[in-house]
Design a protein around this motif. Structure first.
Motif, PDB file in Angstrom:
ATOM      1  N   TRP A   1      56.470  41.300  36.527  1.00  0.00           N
ATOM      2  CA  TRP A   1      55.185  40.804  37.027  1.00  0.00           C
ATOM      3  C   TRP A   1      54.450  41.781  37.939  1.00  0.00           C
ATOM      4  CZ3 TRP A   1      52.101  37.299  35.216  1.00  0.00           C
ATOM      5  CH2 TRP A   1      52.613  36.349  34.341  1.00  0.00           C
ATOM      6  N   PRO A   2      55.125  42.449  38.902  1.00  0.00           N
ATOM      7  CA  PRO A   2      54.385  43.451  39.695  1.00  0.00           C
ATOM      8  C   PRO A   2      53.786  44.563  38.841  1.00  0.00           C
ATOM      9  CG  PRO A   2      56.420  42.864  40.794  1.00  0.00           C
ATOM     10  CD  PRO A   2      56.477  42.229  39.436  1.00  0.00           C
ATOM     11  N   ARG A   3      54.498  44.958  37.792  1.00  0.00           N
ATOM     12  CA  ARG A   3      53.978  46.036  36.942  1.00  0.00           C
ATOM     13  C   ARG A   3      52.768  45.551  36.141  1.00  0.00           C
ATOM     14  NH1 ARG A   3      54.738  49.187  32.226  1.00  0.00           N
ATOM     15  NH2 ARG A   3      54.793  51.407  32.764  1.00  0.00           N
ATOM     16  N   LEU A   4      52.839  44.313  35.613  1.00  0.00           N
ATOM     17  CA  LEU A   4      51.696  43.761  34.882  1.00  0.00           C
ATOM     18  C   LEU A   4      50.469  43.649  35.780  1.00  0.00           C
ATOM     19  CD1 LEU A   4      53.036  40.875  32.587  1.00  0.00           C
ATOM     20  CD2 LEU A   4      51.995  43.039  31.889  1.00  0.00           C
ATOM     21  N   VAL A   5      50.688  43.169  37.014  1.00  0.00           N
ATOM     22  CA  VAL A   5      49.570  43.024  37.950  1.00  0.00           C
ATOM     23  C   VAL A   5      49.023  44.389  38.348  1.00  0.00           C
ATOM     24  CG1 VAL A   5      48.961  42.259  40.281  1.00  0.00           C
ATOM     25  CG2 VAL A   5      50.297  40.771  38.787  1.00  0.00           C
ATOM     26  N   ALA A   6      49.895  45.384  38.514  1.00  0.00           N
ATOM     27  CA  ALA A   6      49.431  46.736  38.831  1.00  0.00           C
ATOM     28  C   ALA A   6      48.553  47.288  37.716  1.00  0.00           C
ATOM     29  CB  ALA A   6      50.634  47.656  39.069  1.00  0.00           C
ATOM     30  N   GLN A   7      48.827  46.876  36.473  1.00  0.00           N
ATOM     31  CA  GLN A   7      48.032  47.335  35.330  1.00  0.00           C
ATOM     32  C   GLN A   7      46.743  46.534  35.133  1.00  0.00           C
ATOM     33  OE1 GLN A   7      51.510  47.052  32.532  1.00  0.00           O
ATOM     34  NE2 GLN A   7      50.689  48.950  31.715  1.00  0.00           N
ATOM     35  N   HIS A   8      46.840  45.197  35.282  1.00  0.00           N
ATOM     36  CA  HIS A   8      45.750  44.326  34.838  1.00  0.00           C
ATOM     37  C   HIS A   8      45.101  43.509  35.941  1.00  0.00           C
ATOM     38  CE1 HIS A   8      46.793  45.269  30.671  1.00  0.00           C
ATOM     39  NE2 HIS A   8      48.051  45.047  30.988  1.00  0.00           N
ATOM     40  N   GLY A   9      45.582  43.606  37.160  1.00  0.00           N
ATOM     41  CA  GLY A   9      44.932  42.913  38.260  1.00  0.00           C
ATOM     42  C   GLY A   9      45.371  41.473  38.435  1.00  0.00           C
ATOM     43  N   GLU A  10      44.638  40.771  39.297  1.00  0.00           N
ATOM     44  CA  GLU A  10      45.064  39.445  39.747  1.00  0.00           C
ATOM     45  C   GLU A  10      44.805  38.328  38.753  1.00  0.00           C
ATOM     46  OE1 GLU A  10      40.752  39.862  41.049  1.00  0.00           O
ATOM     47  OE2 GLU A  10      42.547  41.123  40.934  1.00  0.00           O
ATOM     48  N   GLY A  11      44.059  38.589  37.682  1.00  0.00           N
ATOM     49  CA  GLY A  11      43.640  37.511  36.786  1.00  0.00           C
ATOM     50  C   GLY A  11      44.772  36.796  36.079  1.00  0.00           C
ATOM     51  N   ILE A  12      45.986  37.367  36.059  1.00  0.00           N
ATOM     52  CA  ILE A  12      47.096  36.747  35.335  1.00  0.00           C
ATOM     53  C   ILE A  12      48.100  36.061  36.262  1.00  0.00           C
ATOM     54  CG2 ILE A  12      46.966  38.303  33.355  1.00  0.00           C
ATOM     55  CD1 ILE A  12      49.218  39.939  34.633  1.00  0.00           C
ATOM     56  N   VAL A  13      47.799  35.970  37.556  1.00  0.00           N
ATOM     57  CA  VAL A  13      48.746  35.379  38.500  1.00  0.00           C
ATOM     58  C   VAL A  13      49.094  33.942  38.109  1.00  0.00           C
ATOM     59  CG1 VAL A  13      49.058  34.656  40.897  1.00  0.00           C
ATOM     60  CG2 VAL A  13      48.026  36.880  40.386  1.00  0.00           C
ATOM     61  N   TRP A  14      48.132  33.170  37.637  1.00  0.00           N
ATOM     62  CA  TRP A  14      48.347  31.774  37.254  1.00  0.00           C
ATOM     63  C   TRP A  14      49.486  31.621  36.254  1.00  0.00           C
ATOM     64  CZ3 TRP A  14      48.003  30.551  32.100  1.00  0.00           C
ATOM     65  CH2 TRP A  14      47.382  31.510  31.273  1.00  0.00           C
ATOM     66  N   ALA A  15      49.638  32.608  35.365  1.00  0.00           N
ATOM     67  CA  ALA A  15      50.635  32.493  34.300  1.00  0.00           C
ATOM     68  C   ALA A  15      52.059  32.556  34.849  1.00  0.00           C
ATOM     69  CB  ALA A  15      50.421  33.593  33.262  1.00  0.00           C
TER      70      ALA A  15
ATOM     71  N   GLY B   1      44.570  34.331  45.602  1.00  0.00           N
ATOM     72  CA  GLY B   1      44.028  32.994  45.404  1.00  0.00           C
ATOM     73  C   GLY B   1      43.163  32.900  44.160  1.00  0.00           C
ATOM     74  N   THR B   2      42.349  33.929  43.928  1.00  0.00           N
ATOM     75  CA  THR B   2      41.506  33.959  42.726  1.00  0.00           C
ATOM     76  C   THR B   2      42.362  33.953  41.471  1.00  0.00           C
ATOM     77  OG1 THR B   2      39.779  35.184  43.900  1.00  0.00           O
ATOM     78  CG2 THR B   2      39.753  35.272  41.488  1.00  0.00           C
ATOM     79  N   GLY B   3      43.445  34.729  41.489  1.00  0.00           N
ATOM     80  CA  GLY B   3      44.343  34.784  40.336  1.00  0.00           C
ATOM     81  C   GLY B   3      45.002  33.455  40.046  1.00  0.00           C
ATOM     82  N   LEU B   4      45.350  32.716  41.101  1.00  0.00           N
ATOM     83  CA  LEU B   4      45.969  31.404  40.908  1.00  0.00           C
ATOM     84  C   LEU B   4      45.009  30.417  40.253  1.00  0.00           C
ATOM     85  CD1 LEU B   4      47.941  30.911  44.259  1.00  0.00           C
ATOM     86  CD2 LEU B   4      48.906  30.898  41.957  1.00  0.00           C
ATOM     87  N   LEU B   5      43.727  30.559  40.539  1.00  0.00           N
ATOM     88  CA  LEU B   5      42.729  29.631  40.014  1.00  0.00           C
ATOM     89  C   LEU B   5      42.153  30.054  38.665  1.00  0.00           C
ATOM     90  CD1 LEU B   5      40.779  28.913  43.337  1.00  0.00           C
ATOM     91  CD2 LEU B   5      42.526  27.480  42.233  1.00  0.00           C
ATOM     92  N   SER B   6      42.509  31.243  38.179  1.00  0.00           N
ATOM     93  CA  SER B   6      41.933  31.757  36.925  1.00  0.00           C
ATOM     94  C   SER B   6      42.754  31.304  35.718  1.00  0.00           C
ATOM     95  CB  SER B   6      41.876  33.288  36.979  1.00  0.00           C
ATOM     96  OG  SER B   6      41.115  33.735  38.072  1.00  0.00           O
ATOM     97  N   VAL B   7      43.035  30.012  35.647  1.00  0.00           N
ATOM     98  CA  VAL B   7      43.922  29.475  34.609  1.00  0.00           C
ATOM     99  C   VAL B   7      43.325  29.712  33.221  1.00  0.00           C
ATOM    100  CG1 VAL B   7      45.062  27.413  33.742  1.00  0.00           C
ATOM    101  CG2 VAL B   7      44.775  27.739  36.206  1.00  0.00           C
ATOM    102  N   GLY B   8      44.110  30.304  32.346  1.00  0.00           N
ATOM    103  CA  GLY B   8      43.684  30.576  30.982  1.00  0.00           C
ATOM    104  C   GLY B   8      43.092  31.948  30.762  1.00  0.00           C
ATOM    105  N   TYR B   9      42.827  32.663  31.852  1.00  0.00           N
ATOM    106  CA  TYR B   9      42.214  33.990  31.717  1.00  0.00           C
ATOM    107  C   TYR B   9      43.258  35.015  31.290  1.00  0.00           C
ATOM    108  CZ  TYR B   9      40.196  38.483  33.075  1.00  0.00           C
ATOM    109  OH  TYR B   9      39.750  39.781  33.083  1.00  0.00           O
ATOM    110  N   VAL B  10      42.945  35.816  30.279  1.00  0.00           N
ATOM    111  CA  VAL B  10      43.807  36.912  29.828  1.00  0.00           C
ATOM    112  C   VAL B  10      42.958  38.182  29.814  1.00  0.00           C
ATOM    113  CG1 VAL B  10      45.228  37.819  27.964  1.00  0.00           C
ATOM    114  CG2 VAL B  10      45.179  35.356  28.386  1.00  0.00           C
ATOM    115  N   PRO B  11      43.272  39.175  30.632  1.00  0.00           N
ATOM    116  CA  PRO B  11      42.454  40.389  30.707  1.00  0.00           C
ATOM    117  C   PRO B  11      42.405  41.132  29.378  1.00  0.00           C
ATOM    118  CG  PRO B  11      44.042  40.283  32.518  1.00  0.00           C
ATOM    119  CD  PRO B  11      44.425  39.221  31.543  1.00  0.00           C
ATOM    120  N   ALA B  12      41.291  41.769  29.124  1.00  0.00           N
ATOM    121  CA  ALA B  12      41.163  42.598  27.928  1.00  0.00           C
ATOM    122  C   ALA B  12      42.186  43.735  27.992  1.00  0.00           C
ATOM    123  CB  ALA B  12      39.744  43.161  27.836  1.00  0.00           C
ATOM    124  N   GLY B  13      42.834  43.979  26.876  1.00  0.00           N
ATOM    125  CA  GLY B  13      43.824  45.058  26.818  1.00  0.00           C
ATOM    126  C   GLY B  13      45.246  44.613  27.088  1.00  0.00           C
ATOM    127  N   LEU B  14      45.426  43.363  27.534  1.00  0.00           N
ATOM    128  CA  LEU B  14      46.776  42.855  27.765  1.00  0.00           C
ATOM    129  C   LEU B  14      47.296  42.218  26.484  1.00  0.00           C
ATOM    130  CD1 LEU B  14      49.225  42.099  29.479  1.00  0.00           C
ATOM    131  CD2 LEU B  14      47.971  40.074  30.270  1.00  0.00           C
TER     132      LEU B  14
END
Length: 391
Positions: free
Chosen positions: A54-68, A200-213
């Motif tokens: 998870w830290p590596r994914l977040v380092a690549q794609h940012g906070e948008g996937i925290v909800w998952a 906090g933004t990542g926790l609330l971004s339910v369903g968001y999948v960044p482009a390229g992931l």
């Protein structure tokens, strides 16, 4: 042909005895005096998924996937609750429960367990983290040699005291405390208002999948946010050895090197639905729910979010994506730029505590699962004690 007849015809299958009628033992101790099974499962859960994937994914794609990450823990919570329900009601492992539905579950779960954990990457990252902590990533010894040292430590924990579960519980509880306290210290040291808002933004971004992931990669990460694989099913053994519910009528697993163990019955018990037994079941299942919500969900979600927060605060702003084989060291080195040598050491200690607790619980849980399935389902293995098969 019934299961008993089919098993006798095959010769190698031992028919399961019927569950014996018995009253549920009363719950007499407080929640905190019975605490432990959920903490052990947390120690198993906060492993490579939390500190590496998870830290590596977040380092690549940012906070948008925290909800998952939190979703993965939440889904596994319900598996654990139902595993706990079966053991509270019967004292049996969940594998015995599956076998009562279909004979083929025994070889199937042996296969799942072996294939799922055969490749010891989960142990190698533990060895490499111990190496990084003591001598640095380029110091003396290969990663496999240090992995061998960690396995030796596992053997000392499992086969030192008389009761296997008690030593596993105590060691893992200490490791979990190290992880949580260390992560809170790291969060205080590196956190900023922006990084907390991003979390906090990542926790609330339910369903968001960044482009390229890659969705497949995200799915794998969700599966291993928590225990993952067959590891959730190990909870059944922790409840039984903690004498929870009908588990109090089953003998605890003893160290075979410290004397003879009490014979383990192949079948458990079934309680009559009297008003008293139903009330006792509700007391026990309330304990299981509290244990899982507090330890597995809340504590597991907290630790994975703190690991992610460290990545959001330290790695993502600098566009640093650590190499897979050196991720723990690279994260610690970057943290050291903010907090000095002490910060590097703290993170390396957290890394080792995280990964070694997983390694210890996995070795114990896989051995428990395989020995339980073999001992319960097949004819010839019952000539030996369950603890012998565990060893």
């Amino acid at each position: 042909m019934g299961e008993t007849e089919a098993g006798t015809a095959r010769g190698w299958v031992e028919p399961l005895p019927e569950q014996q009628p018995a009253d549920l033992p009363p719950k007499e101790l407080s929640f905190w005096k019975l605490a432990g099974p959920g903490a052990v499962l947390v120690g198993l859960s906060i492993g490579a998924g939390e500190i590496v994937v998870w830290p590596r994914l977040v380092a690549q794609h940012g906070e948008g996937i925290v909800w998952a990450a939190v979703l993965g823990v939440f889904i596994q919570l319900w598996i654990n609750l139902e595993v706990g329900r079966w053991t509270v009601c019967t004292g049996e492992s969940v594998f015995t429960g599956f076998r009562r539905l279909w004979l083929g579950t025994a070889p199937l779960f042996i296969l799942f367990t072996i294939l799922g954990w055969l490749a010891p990457g989960w142990a190698r990252v533990s060895g490499s983290s111990l190496k990084a902590l003591l001598v640095g990533p380029d110091g003396w010894g290969s990663d496999p040699a240090w992995t061998g040292i960690t396995f030796a430590l596992v053997v000392l924990v499992l086969f030192g005291p008389k009761m296997v579960y008690q030593s596993v519980e105590k060691v893992i509880e200490v490791l979990v405390v190290i992880v949580v306290v260390g992560l809170i210290c790291v969060a205080v040291a590196v956190g900023t208002g922006d990084s907390w808002r991003a979390l906090g933004t990542g926790l609330l971004s339910v369903g968001y999948v960044p482009a390229g992931l890659d969705v497949k990669k995200l799915f794998i990460a969700v599966v291993f946010a928590g225990a993952g694989g067959t590891a959730n099913l190990f909870y059944t053994f922790y409840l039984r050895d903690k004498q929870i519910g009908m588990g109090a009528r089953m003998p605890m697993l003893q160290n075979p090197l410290r004397g003879r163990s009490e014979a383990m019955p192949a079948a458990g018990f079934r309680f009559t639905e009297t008003a008293e037994n139903v009330a006792r079941f509700r007391d026990w299942f309330r304990y299981v729910c509290q244990d899982q919500w507090l330890f597995f969900f809340f504590l597991n979600a907290l630790t994975i979010l703190l690991f992610i927060f460290g990545s959001l605060a330290v790695l993502y702003p600098q566009h640093i994506v650590p190499a897979e084989g050196r991720l723990i060291w690279d994260e610690a080195a970057v943290l050291g730029q903010v907090w000095g040598r002490f910060g590097t050491t703290v993170f390396l200690l957290v890394g080792f505590a995280t990964l070694f607790s997983t390694q210890l619980a996995l070795v114990d849980g896989v051995a428990r699962s395989l020995s339980d399935i073999v001992y319960t389902n097949f004819r010839h293995p019952r000539r030996r004690e369950l603890s012998w098969w565990y060893m």
